[in-house]
Write a protein that holds these residues in place. Structure first.
Motif, PDB file in Angstrom:
ATOM      1  N   UNK A  42       0.854  -0.927   0.197  1.00 13.98           N
ATOM      2  CA  UNK A  42      -0.047  -0.075   0.419  1.00 13.98           C
ATOM      3  C   UNK A  42       0.664   1.398  -0.289  1.00 13.98           C
ATOM      4  N   UNK A  44       2.860   4.411   1.296  1.00 14.83           N
ATOM      5  CA  UNK A  44       2.976   4.330   3.531  1.00 14.83           C
ATOM      6  C   UNK A  44       1.997   5.903   3.490  1.00 14.83           C
ATOM      7  N   UNK A  45       1.709   5.862   4.538  1.00 12.27           N
ATOM      8  CA  UNK A  45       0.755   6.133   5.625  1.00 12.27           C
ATOM      9  C   UNK A  45      -0.379   6.021   4.465  1.00 12.27           C
ATOM     10  N   UNK A  48      -2.312   9.372   2.265  1.00 11.23           N
ATOM     11  CA  UNK A  48      -2.201  10.526   2.991  1.00 11.23           C
ATOM     12  C   UNK A  48      -0.510  11.059   2.717  1.00 11.23           C
ATOM     13  N   UNK A  51       1.306  12.926   6.553  1.00 13.20           N
ATOM     14  CA  UNK A  51       0.860  12.156   7.449  1.00 13.20           C
ATOM     15  C   UNK A  51       3.100  11.355   6.715  1.00 13.20           C
ATOM     16  N   UNK A  54       4.915  13.658   7.653  1.00 16.16           N
ATOM     17  CA  UNK A  54       5.863  13.790   8.883  1.00 16.16           C
ATOM     18  C   UNK A  54       6.333  11.874   9.255  1.00 16.16           C
ATOM     19  N   UNK A  55       5.150  11.154   9.096  1.00 17.36           N
ATOM     20  CA  UNK A  55       6.851   9.645   8.966  1.00 17.36           C
ATOM     21  C   UNK A  55       7.678   9.751   8.983  1.00 17.36           C
ATOM     22  N   UNK A  57      10.016  11.913   8.043  1.00 20.33           N
ATOM     23  CA  UNK A  57      10.585  12.665   9.360  1.00 20.33           C
ATOM     24  C   UNK A  57      10.956  12.279  10.468  1.00 20.33           C
ATOM     25  N   UNK A  58      10.263  11.372  10.970  1.00 20.97           N
ATOM     26  CA  UNK A  58      10.537  10.696  12.288  1.00 20.97           C
ATOM     27  C   UNK A  58      11.202   9.069  11.570  1.00 20.97           C
ATOM     28  N   UNK A  59      11.933   9.236  10.781  1.00 16.40           N
ATOM     29  CA  UNK A  59      12.037   8.054  10.684  1.00 16.40           C
ATOM     30  C   UNK A  59      12.324   6.817  10.503  1.00 16.40           C
ATOM     31  N   UNK A  60      10.933   6.655   9.195  1.00 13.70           N
ATOM     32  CA  UNK A  60      10.569   5.367   9.016  1.00 13.70           C
ATOM     33  C   UNK A  60      11.396   5.636   7.734  1.00 13.70           C
TER      34      UNK A  60
END
Lengths: 60, 416
Positions: A42, A44-45, A48, A51, A54-55, A57-60
């Motif tokens: 799918x 990512x997120x 979206x 989102x 954001x992910x 930047x949060x390291x995924x």
């Protein structure tokens, strides 16, 4: 660039398929005895973009 | 991000370093923090009476009669609706409860202590299958069984556990996984192991042979007896993981039959909720999907520590029981859950999967990024109060809970 010859070869030969995403395509091919491997994927997120950013930047 | 990775390393260190031991059974009024008379703790995130589902309201009416706060169910419903009874979530009181999750002052509570950190967690004793209070049952048969658990089984187990110094749960779980349990919908092996561990001490500390026989027979006949022990263990493992700044690891998943809620370490005790989903599964004879209540219970704490749906690969038998497909499909569930977890548990392994450790540490970032929601094995309650369990199945945690948690964690970390 693919040539018409390449396309003719692809469509004329025996198919082996890797299907990514919607499983309906894989099911249809399997019903017609076409060898197929389905990859459950799918965006990512859930597609979206905010989102996903954001992910990222949060390291995924 | 470095801060998240370091925080998650600490979260995993605490999870894997936990040493949960079942040490006692004690009346709730003596041990559950801030539990008062005319107060009922329930499963899931907090919810008010008007939004509770049928089985939850039915169980509340039943436990109100059981505690002697009302003379009959009608009076109990009236009291509950008029605000005469206080409600709160089990999770706010170091406790958990399966399905409706009723916790009140006189119930005997299993006490699990995390020896590494010293914290304790509590859960009532499992009542068995069928018409029971955790599924909303509330007639005389249900209340009489609860009274027997309160007066006979609870005290007998408490005496035995104190005498024997408790039961270490980590090795018991490891053994149960190798015997085909996933500890949510299949606890056959672990229930037997608990019986083996406690039977001699119960015999030694008993002064009534008939009561002892009844107690041992009750444990022997209940394949899900260990579920509530696993739940208290899960809570004892996860509570010390709360409040690690920056951590994206889930510390609790829970449902009240109306809402599904999660808590995440880096966002403290805030609940992220979304409408709970319907389980897909198999129904007992005479019941169909039309009879089913939406997903319910604190028992998802076992998935939070890598068991239940996450350990499906250990338990091909349960895949059939919950309608999850062929036995060969069971391992796929565990592989999928590995994709949303930070690590594997080296002490809780699955022999048939080449000793793969159960997926451990649900990371909300991975859930949202992959679109893979946690898989939960669950019992299914009848939607009307007073009837009980009608089946078992599989349900997904709502993605919206994890999306909210990601946004809130990002906000706390100053990420926009």
């Amino acid at each position: 660039m693919e040539s018409d010859k390449d396309n003719a070869s692809l469509l004329g030969g025996k198919l082996s398929v890797i299907n990514v995403g919607l499983d309906k395509f894989a099911t249809e091919l399997a019903d017609h005895d076409v060898p197929v491997v389905h990859l459950d994927w799918k965006p990512p997120a859930g597609g979206d973009p905010k989102l996903a950013a954001l992910l990222s930047k949060m390291g995924t | 991000m470095d801060i998240i990775e370091k925080a998650n390393e600490e979260a995993i260190r605490r999870m894997l370093g936990a040493e949960p031991v079942l040490i006692n059974v004690v009346p709730a009024r003596e041990i559950v923090p801030n539990l008062q008379d005319k107060m009922i703790l329930h499963a899931g995130p907090p919810i008010e009476w008007d939004r509770m589902c049928g089985p939850m309201q039915g169980a509340i009416a039943g436990i109100t009669v059981f505690e002697g706060w009302a003379n009959d169910l009608n009076q109990a419903f009236t009291m509950a609706a008029s605000g005469d009874i206080a409600f709160d979530a089990n999770h706010h009181h170091d406790a958990v409860g399966p399905m409706t999750g009723m916790t009140t002052v006189s119930q005997p509570m299993l006490v699990v202590e995390n020896k590494t950190t010293g914290n304790r967690a509590y859960c009532a004793i499992n009542e068995g299958l069928g018409k029971v209070m955790r599924f909303g049952g509330n007639d005389a048969e249900v209340l009489n069984r609860l009274a027997w658990i309160r007066d006979v089984l609870g005290p007998a187990m408490g005496k035995a556990l104190r005498d024997m110094g408790g039961i270490e749960l980590k090795p018991l779980i490891a053994r149960g996984l190798s015997m085909g349990d996933e500890m949510h919908q299949r606890n056959v092996a672990c229930s037997g192991l608990v019986l083996r561990a406690i039977a001699a001490a119960m015999a030694k500390t008993s002064d009534d042979g008939t009561e002892l026989s009844e107690a041992l027979a009750f444990i022997s006949a209940n394949d899900q007896f260990h579920l509530n022990i696993a739940m208290a263990m899960g809570k004892a493992i996860m509570d010390p993981v709360r409040d690690i700044d920056g951590s994206s690891i889930v510390t609790a998943m829970s449902r009240n039959g109306t809402d599904f809620g999660i808590r995440v370490s880096g966002t403290g005790d805030e609940w992220f909720t979304a409408p709970v989903e319907m389980p897909e599964g198999l129904y007992f004879a005479g019941y169909t999907e039309a009879d089913a209540n939406p997903d319910m219970g604190d028992s998802t704490i076992v998935e939070t520590i890598g068991l239940g749906g996450f350990a499906m690969g250990a338990s091909p038998a349960v895949a059939g029981f919950v309608g999850a497909g062929a036995a060969s499909e069971a391992a796929n569930y565990t592989h999928r859950m590995s994709e949303i977890c930070a690590t594997e548990n080296p002490e809780w392994t699955i022999p048939s999967m080449d000793y793969l450790g159960v997926p451990t540490g649900i990371d909300v970032r991975l859930v949202v990024d992959s679109g893979i929601a946690p898989t939960i094995n669950t019992g299914i309650a009848h939607r009307e109060p007073g009837i009980g369990q009608v089946g078992a199945g599989v349900v997904r945690a709502p993605m919206a809970c994890f999306e909210q948690a990601v946004r809130r964690l990002a906000e706390k970390l100053g990420i926009s």
